[in-house]
Enzyme design. Structure first.
Site, PDB file in Angstrom:
ATOM      1  N   GLU A 124       0.802  -1.239   0.000  1.00 19.10           N
ATOM      2  CA  GLU A 124       0.000   0.000   0.000  1.00 19.10           C
ATOM      3  C   GLU A 124       0.828   1.280   0.000  1.00 19.10           C
ATOM      4  OE1 GLU A 124      -2.822  -0.345   3.209  1.00 19.10           O
ATOM      5  OE2 GLU A 124      -3.716  -2.152   2.376  1.00 19.10           O
ATOM      6  N   GLU A 162      -5.929 -10.862  -1.184  1.00 17.51           N
ATOM      7  CA  GLU A 162      -6.701 -10.651   0.055  1.00 17.51           C
ATOM      8  C   GLU A 162      -8.199 -10.602  -0.253  1.00 17.51           C
ATOM      9  OE1 GLU A 162      -5.258  -7.303   2.334  1.00 17.51           O
ATOM     10  OE2 GLU A 162      -3.169  -7.793   1.937  1.00 17.51           O
ATOM     11  N   ASN A 173       2.134  -5.106  -3.241  1.00 13.92           N
ATOM     12  CA  ASN A 173       0.755  -5.492  -2.917  1.00 13.92           C
ATOM     13  C   ASN A 173      -0.062  -4.240  -2.575  1.00 13.92           C
ATOM     14  OD1 ASN A 173      -0.996  -7.837  -2.276  1.00 13.92           O
ATOM     15  ND2 ASN A 173      -0.943  -7.062  -0.159  1.00 13.92           N
ATOM     16  N   HIS A 190     -10.199  -6.357  -2.143  1.00 14.63           N
ATOM     17  CA  HIS A 190     -11.256  -6.187  -1.144  1.00 14.63           C
ATOM     18  C   HIS A 190     -12.440  -5.553  -1.879  1.00 14.63           C
ATOM     19  CE1 HIS A 190      -8.737  -7.435   2.138  1.00 14.63           C
ATOM     20  NE2 HIS A 190      -7.802  -6.579   1.779  1.00 14.63           N
ATOM     21  N   ASP A 205     -11.972 -10.513  -0.536  1.00 13.49           N
ATOM     22  CA  ASP A 205     -13.251 -10.647   0.175  1.00 13.49           C
ATOM     23  C   ASP A 205     -14.247  -9.746  -0.547  1.00 13.49           C
ATOM     24  OD1 ASP A 205     -12.391  -8.149   1.238  1.00 13.49           O
ATOM     25  OD2 ASP A 205     -11.974  -8.975   3.227  1.00 13.49           O
TER      26      ASP A 205
HETATM   27  C1  XIL Z   1      -6.147  -6.409   8.369  1.00 17.86           C
HETATM   28  C2  XIL Z   1      -6.312  -7.564   9.339  1.00 17.86           C
HETATM   29  O1  XIL Z   1      -7.080  -8.577   8.751  1.00 17.86           O
HETATM   30  C3  XIL Z   1      -6.946  -7.088  10.631  1.00 17.86           C
HETATM   31  O2  XIL Z   1      -6.982  -8.126  11.579  1.00 17.86           O
HETATM   32  C4  XIL Z   1      -6.160  -5.913  11.193  1.00 17.86           C
HETATM   33  O3  XIL Z   1      -6.758  -5.421  12.350  1.00 17.86           O
HETATM   34  C5  XIL Z   1      -6.050  -4.809  10.147  1.00 17.86           C
HETATM   35  O4  XIL Z   1      -5.455  -5.338   8.968  1.00 17.86           O
HETATM   36  N1  XIL Z   1      -4.843  -4.670   3.746  1.00 17.86           N
HETATM   37  C6  XIL Z   1      -3.820  -5.468   4.196  1.00 17.86           C
HETATM   38  C7  XIL Z   1      -4.050  -6.348   5.349  1.00 17.86           C
HETATM   39  O5  XIL Z   1      -2.760  -5.534   3.557  1.00 17.86           O
HETATM   40  O6  XIL Z   1      -2.887  -6.543   6.100  1.00 17.86           O
HETATM   41  C8  XIL Z   1      -5.177  -5.854   6.240  1.00 17.86           C
HETATM   42  O7  XIL Z   1      -5.431  -6.833   7.242  1.00 17.86           O
HETATM   43  C9  XIL Z   1      -6.414  -5.573   5.418  1.00 17.86           C
HETATM   44  C10 XIL Z   1      -6.125  -4.522   4.376  1.00 17.86           C
END
Ligand code: XIL
Length: 364
Positions: free
Chosen positions: A156, A264, A197, A234, A266
């Site tokens: 990020e 990641e 990422n 996401h 979802d």
């Molecule tokens: C999230 C975790 O799942 C949570 O448990 C934590 O509190 C916050 O981070 N982008 C990322 C991940 O790269 O590391 C993040 O994970 C979600 C967004």
């Protein structure tokens, strides 16, 4: 009967009915995985009674062939004080991957969020921050050397408009911190695939996608190794990119790096859940499967945990949730069967193509 073997216990609790990784492999991917966190921590803390059933699903090698620690390797937990390293949480997931034969994606070496407070509050010179980053990566990537299929080296680094995020790293070192991180990671763990990422880099024509490509080119122009781009994905049930868009974006990255992955995934729903929204969600998951299978460089898909109560979404996005594949009562979202169907359809199409090529003798 003795149930001392955790794998056997898991198998008996839930007969190995998992399919996602199995199908992903048949469709030509390297893995379908799920990220997980340490028991009793954060989102997992209030639900210890669900652990046996949760573990049975997580450990099933046919369901998930890859995992990522959602938190355990982040700077906040792994180097909470300068030179004080704590690998306990990272090891939990790394060991689980090893025991259950899963690939491990390691996450994340340099990130502005969940950063140890001492990094944030120090008044750095460029030289001192360079040594702190170098030391951190040497210690962490060195400790896990040989165990990570991939490392999210920088996470990020971009703002929504595609320019560099003004993190402590950027403010002190400019884009040099990105080069530094990748150089040190390459030196420490030469076998791990090194990834950039980010979220919001899934659509082909967004400013942020352009920024991600610029970042990759910047590294390549400087002669720094980068192997992959991770699209966090996401996504939103009511507004997600089309499969064509995901394909175009992935191919765009694949012109620059050897591999891409959905890291990641979802698909969040504006609560309350209803059938229509679950259907939209299913389509979101299916589109990612289609895109990854159709793009040669796409190695795999990781969902950001699989059990709704353990999801980060409701904690961060008010009024949204149910973003994963298993509801609180362990029944499955329609998206699960949706992905199974999509994988099967794509596998059938692939074997038709192969057959046609065999008959006509045209092969490529
Ligand atoms: C999230 C975790 O799942 C949570 O448990 C934590 O509190 C916050 O981070 N982008 C990322 C991940 O790269 O590391 C993040 O994970 C979600 C967004």
């Amino acid at each position: 009967m003795r149930l001392s073997n955790p794998l056997l216990t898991a198998a008996l609790l839930s007969p190995a009915t998992g399919q996602l990784h199995q199908l992903a492999k048949q469709a030509g991917l390297l893995y379908f995985g799920a990220a997980t966190d340490t028991p009793y921590q954060r989102e997992r803390a209030p639900y210890p009674e669900s652990y046996p059933q949760y573990d049975a699903i997580l450990r099933d090698p046919n369901e998930f062939g890859q995992t990522t620690p959602t938190n355990g390797q982040k700077w906040l937990f792994i180097e909470p004080e300068p030179r004080l390293f704590n690998f306990t949480e990272g090891d939990y997931v790394a060991d689980l991957a090893q025991e259950t034969g899963k690939l491990l994606r390691c996450h994340a070496l340099v990130w502005h969020s969940q950063l140890a407070p001492w990094v944030e509050s120090t008044n750095w010179t460029a030289e001192a921050l360079t040594s702190a980053i170098t030391r951190h990566i040497r210690a962490v990537a060195g400790y896990y050397r040989g165990r990570c299929y991939a490392w999210d080296v920088v996470n990020e680094a971009l703002d929504e408009d595609g320019t560099y995020r003004k993190s402590i790293f950027y403010n002190v070192l400019g884009e040099d911190y990105i080069k530094l991180a990748f150089r040190v990671a390459a030196e420490v763990d030469p076998a791990a695939k090194l990834y950039y990422n980010d979220y919001g880099i899934e659509r082909p024509n967004s400013n942020k996608t352009a920024g991600a490509k610029r970042l990759v080119k910047m590294l390549k122009d400087a002669g720094v190794r980068i192997d992959g781009v991770g699209m966090q994905a996401h996504l939103h049930a009511d507004n997600h990119p089309s499969a064509e868009d995901l394909i175009q974006t992935s191919k765009g990255y694949a012109e620059l790096v050897k591999e891409v992955a959905f890291t990641e995934l979802d698909v969040r729903i504006k609560m309350p859940v209803n059938d229509t929204k679950l259907e939209w969600q299913k389509e979101g998951y299916q589109k990612v499967v289609t895109a990854c299978v159709k793009v040669k460089a796409c190695v795999g898909i990781t969902i950001w945990d699989f059990y709704d109560p353990f999801s980060w979404v409701p904690h961060v996005f008010e009024g949204q949730g149910a973003s994963l594949l298993w509801f609180e009562d362990f029944s499955k979202h329609p998206a699960y069967d949706g992905m199974v169907q999509t994988f099967k359809k794509l596998i059938a199409q692939q074997s038709c193509k192969k057959k046609r090529r065999g008959v006509t003798g045209v092969g490529n």
